[in-house]
Structure formats: C-alpha cells, structure tokens
Design an enzyme around this catalytic site. Structure first.
Site, PDB file in Angstrom:
ATOM      1  N   GLY A   1     -14.736  -7.100   8.442  1.00 18.22           N
ATOM      2  CA  GLY A   1     -16.226  -7.780   7.645  1.00 18.22           C
ATOM      3  C   GLY A   1     -16.383  -8.048   6.561  1.00 18.22           C
ATOM      4  O   GLY A   1     -17.260  -8.070   5.792  1.00 18.22           O
ATOM      5  N   SER A   2     -16.835  -6.042   6.636  1.00 26.39           N
ATOM      6  CA  SER A   2     -18.011  -5.998   5.675  1.00 26.39           C
ATOM      7  C   SER A   2     -17.228  -5.677   4.075  1.00 26.39           C
ATOM      8  O   SER A   2     -18.944  -6.729   3.416  1.00 26.39           O
ATOM      9  CB  SER A   2     -17.692  -4.309   5.547  1.00 26.39           C
ATOM     10  OG  SER A   2     -17.107  -3.599   5.115  1.00 26.39           O
ATOM     11  N   ASN A   3     -16.528  -5.942   3.735  1.00 26.70           N
ATOM     12  CA  ASN A   3     -16.133  -6.561   2.536  1.00 26.70           C
ATOM     13  C   ASN A   3     -17.189  -8.052   2.293  1.00 26.70           C
ATOM     14  O   ASN A   3     -17.193  -8.863   1.237  1.00 26.70           O
ATOM     15  CB  ASN A   3     -14.866  -6.214   1.415  1.00 26.70           C
ATOM     16  CG  ASN A   3     -14.974  -4.996   1.614  1.00 26.70           C
ATOM     17  OD1 ASN A   3     -15.538  -4.647   0.094  1.00 26.70           O
ATOM     18  ND2 ASN A   3     -14.536  -3.832   1.734  1.00 26.70           N
TER      19      ASN A   3
ATOM     20  N   LEU B   1       1.882  -8.521   3.994  1.00 26.98           N
ATOM     21  CA  LEU B   1       1.798  -8.876   2.670  1.00 26.98           C
ATOM     22  C   LEU B   1       1.755 -10.300   2.585  1.00 26.98           C
ATOM     23  O   LEU B   1       1.802 -11.347   3.452  1.00 26.98           O
ATOM     24  CB  LEU B   1       3.468  -8.832   2.710  1.00 26.98           C
ATOM     25  CG  LEU B   1       3.802  -7.047   2.847  1.00 26.98           C
ATOM     26  CD1 LEU B   1       5.547  -6.841   2.553  1.00 26.98           C
ATOM     27  CD2 LEU B   1       3.549  -6.377   0.733  1.00 26.98           C
TER      28      LEU B   1
ATOM     29  N   ASN C   1      -6.655  -8.470  -4.336  1.00 27.62           N
ATOM     30  CA  ASN C   1      -7.202  -7.269  -2.611  1.00 27.62           C
ATOM     31  C   ASN C   1      -7.836  -6.115  -3.052  1.00 27.62           C
ATOM     32  O   ASN C   1      -7.849  -5.647  -4.585  1.00 27.62           O
ATOM     33  CB  ASN C   1      -5.212  -6.476  -2.523  1.00 27.62           C
ATOM     34  CG  ASN C   1      -5.658  -6.500  -1.046  1.00 27.62           C
ATOM     35  OD1 ASN C   1      -6.556  -6.345  -0.264  1.00 27.62           O
ATOM     36  ND2 ASN C   1      -5.280  -4.355  -0.864  1.00 27.62           N
TER      37      ASN C   1
ATOM     38  N   HIS D   1      -8.693  -1.856  -2.358  1.00 22.75           N
ATOM     39  CA  HIS D   1      -7.474  -1.074  -1.587  1.00 22.75           C
ATOM     40  C   HIS D   1      -8.798   0.672  -1.392  1.00 22.75           C
ATOM     41  O   HIS D   1      -9.279   0.707  -2.868  1.00 22.75           O
ATOM     42  CB  HIS D   1      -6.252  -0.660  -2.205  1.00 22.75           C
ATOM     43  CG  HIS D   1      -5.576   0.823  -1.297  1.00 22.75           C
ATOM     44  ND1 HIS D   1      -4.961   0.365  -0.137  1.00 22.75           N
ATOM     45  CD2 HIS D   1      -5.313   1.927  -1.554  1.00 22.75           C
ATOM     46  CE1 HIS D   1      -4.123   1.413   0.207  1.00 22.75           C
ATOM     47  NE2 HIS D   1      -5.065   2.309  -0.982  1.00 22.75           N
TER      48      HIS D   1
ATOM     49  N   ASP E   1       0.270  -3.270  -2.435  1.00 25.76           N
ATOM     50  CA  ASP E   1      -0.502  -2.634  -3.466  1.00 25.76           C
ATOM     51  C   ASP E   1      -0.227  -2.217  -4.582  1.00 25.76           C
ATOM     52  O   ASP E   1      -0.314  -1.491  -5.190  1.00 25.76           O
ATOM     53  CB  ASP E   1      -1.386  -0.901  -2.743  1.00 25.76           C
ATOM     54  CG  ASP E   1      -1.637  -1.164  -1.370  1.00 25.76           C
ATOM     55  OD1 ASP E   1      -2.841  -2.073  -0.878  1.00 25.76           O
ATOM     56  OD2 ASP E   1      -1.477  -0.391  -0.071  1.00 25.76           O
TER      57      ASP E   1
ATOM     58  N   GLU F   1     -16.706  -0.257  -2.545  1.00 19.95           N
ATOM     59  CA  GLU F   1     -16.247  -1.017  -2.080  1.00 19.95           C
ATOM     60  C   GLU F   1     -17.107  -2.992  -2.666  1.00 19.95           C
ATOM     61  O   GLU F   1     -16.359  -3.396  -3.449  1.00 19.95           O
ATOM     62  CB  GLU F   1     -15.175  -1.201  -0.993  1.00 19.95           C
ATOM     63  CG  GLU F   1     -13.476  -0.314  -0.970  1.00 19.95           C
ATOM     64  CD  GLU F   1     -12.869  -1.052   0.270  1.00 19.95           C
ATOM     65  OE1 GLU F   1     -13.266  -1.465   0.595  1.00 19.95           O
ATOM     66  OE2 GLU F   1     -13.069   0.281   1.244  1.00 19.95           O
TER      67      GLU F   1
HETATM   68  C1  GRF Z   1     -11.093  -2.328   3.371  1.00 17.53           C
HETATM   69  O1  GRF Z   1     -11.279  -0.515   3.713  1.00 17.53           O
HETATM   70  C2  GRF Z   1     -10.518  -2.412   2.365  1.00 17.53           C
HETATM   71  O2  GRF Z   1     -10.568  -1.919   1.474  1.00 17.53           O
HETATM   72  C3  GRF Z   1      -9.103  -2.824   3.142  1.00 17.53           C
HETATM   73  O3  GRF Z   1      -9.262  -2.859   4.777  1.00 17.53           O
HETATM   74  C4  GRF Z   1     -10.530  -2.912   4.464  1.00 17.53           C
HETATM   75  C5  GRF Z   1     -11.408  -3.654   5.016  1.00 17.53           C
HETATM   76  O4  GRF Z   1     -12.466  -3.546   5.498  1.00 17.53           O
HETATM   77  N1  GRF Z   1      -8.465  -3.107   2.193  1.00 17.53           N
HETATM   78  P1  GRF Z   1     -13.920  -4.462   5.427  1.00 17.53           P
HETATM   79  O5  GRF Z   1     -13.117  -5.366   6.813  1.00 17.53           O
HETATM   80  O6  GRF Z   1     -14.076  -5.323   4.343  1.00 17.53           O
HETATM   81  O7  GRF Z   1     -15.013  -4.102   6.595  1.00 17.53           O
END
Ligand code: GRF
Length: 203
Positions: free
Chosen positions: A6-8, A84, A99, A101, A142, A171
């Site tokens: 969940g860091s993003n 997907l 998304n 990546h 992707d 990211e």
């Molecule tokens: C990230 O590296 C993103 O690019 C990929 O999944 C990962 C999710 O990481 N799609 P987080 O849960 O947001 O830390």
C-alpha cells in the site's frame, strides 16, 4: 485497488491533501483483509472495502462495479493489483482505469512480470536505467497508453531489492502527478458524477 503493502496508496492519499490536487481518494479496495493497503486506508481515514481473493470472475466484477457505482468513482487507480481487470469493469469505467508498473514499459512488462522479478530482469539485461510507468489499463497486462514515466538509474552494486526500493520511491512521486494530469486531460466539470456520465463528451 490493490493487495500489496500500500505504499503507492499512501502516497496518493497524502498527495490528495494538497491544494493543487485534482482528485480525492473516496475508497480503498483490497483483495485481502491482511494486506498492508488496508492499514494505509485506516491510517489515512479512507473508507476501506475488501473483496476477498476467493471472489473471482463475474462475481468479482459485479461486486467491484457496484462499489464503484456506490462511491461514484471517476477513476479506478490500481496500486499493486495482480489480476487482469475484466472487460465488464473497463466498460463500466468508460476506460478510466489506470495502473503503475515498476519499469519503463513496454519493456519488462506482461504476464508474470511483477515484484522483484521485474528488477531481476532489468539487472540480468545489464540496464543502466530503469523507472516506473503509469498507463491506462486494457484487457492485457501492462499495455495501454502511457500517461507518465519517470527514469531511475541502475547502479553496479544494485540488488533486485535495492533497485525495487529506488523505483518505488520514484513511483510515489510519479503517481499523484500522473493522476492529476490524467484528470486534467480527461475530465472537465463532471468529477464526482461517477462513470455513467460520459466525461469525454463534456466540454
Ligand atoms: C508497485 O511496485 C507497483 O508498481 C506495482 O505493484 C507495486 C505495489 O506496491 N504495480 P505498493 O503496494 O504500492 O507498495
């Protein structure tokens, strides 16, 4: 929506508090009650809904669409979602599904390219540069139009884990910026009306 640490999701929630933000985070969707992303939702005071991983196929899509409708979601943002997205959900969202990546797509993407595997592949190819890509989601892994990319150096002493860490930090910077750009490019005054309204027709 995701099932990872969940860091993003955290970065997106935090950036949403900026006055400059074009978006708010209305809902966090997880596919496991134990995923770190659930903790993030609680800490950030965002409504959390869990659709367990055992729910698959048509049943998953139907539940997801009903939540997207209930919360009038304009853009479905994936952050660590491993499956997907079905045509039903893509159609329901008018294609507004994005998304992130951890590589410079179109390279190092596709089925099976996730987590440390991506960074292992980048190192195995001897690349000096990698990065992150935000893209529109299609029925394939992707693929879809690139919304934004950021480049990250690869160092000789890098391990897959150290590279993953550096890319993740990029990211967190890229994702909110790319989402804001996507909203400016695709929406006018109709944000919050849900995907049923055809935003592309609004001028
Ligand atoms: C990230 O590296 C993103 O690019 C990929 O999944 C990962 C999710 O990481 N799609 P987080 O849960 O947001 O830390």
């Amino acid at each position: 929506m995701g099932s990872g640490t969940g860091s993003n999701a955290k970065a997106l929630c935090q950036a949403a508090r900026s006055n400059e933000s074009e978006y708010t985070v209305e809902l966090v969707l997880a596919t496991s009650p134990d995923a770190g992303i659930c903790e993030v939702a609680r800490a950030e005071n965002v409504v959390l809904e869990v659709i367990p991983a055992s729910v698959k196929g048509e049943e998953f899509s139907t539940k997801l669409c009903s939540l997207l409708e209930q919360f009038r979601i304009d853009v479905l943002v994936l952050a660590g979602f491993m499956r997907l997205v079905s045509p039903k959900v893509l159609t329901y969202m008018n294609g507004h599904v994005v998304n992130i990546h951890p590589a410079l797509l179109p390279e190092f993407g596709g089925k099976g390219m996730y987590g440390l595997r991506v960074h292992e592949a980048v190192l195995a190819k001897g690349r000096r540069e990698t990065g992150a890509t935000v893209h529109v989601v299609t029925e394939q892994y992707d693929e879809g139009a690139v919304i934004g990319q950021t480049k990250v150096p690869v160092y000789a002493e890098d391990s897959p884990a150290s590279l993953q860490q550096r890319v993740k930090e990029s990211e967190h910077q890229l994702y909110p910026v790319a989402i804001n750009q996507y909203i400016r490019d695709n929406f006018r005054n109709s944000v919050g009306s849900g995907p049923i309204a055809d935003k592309s027709a609004v001028s």
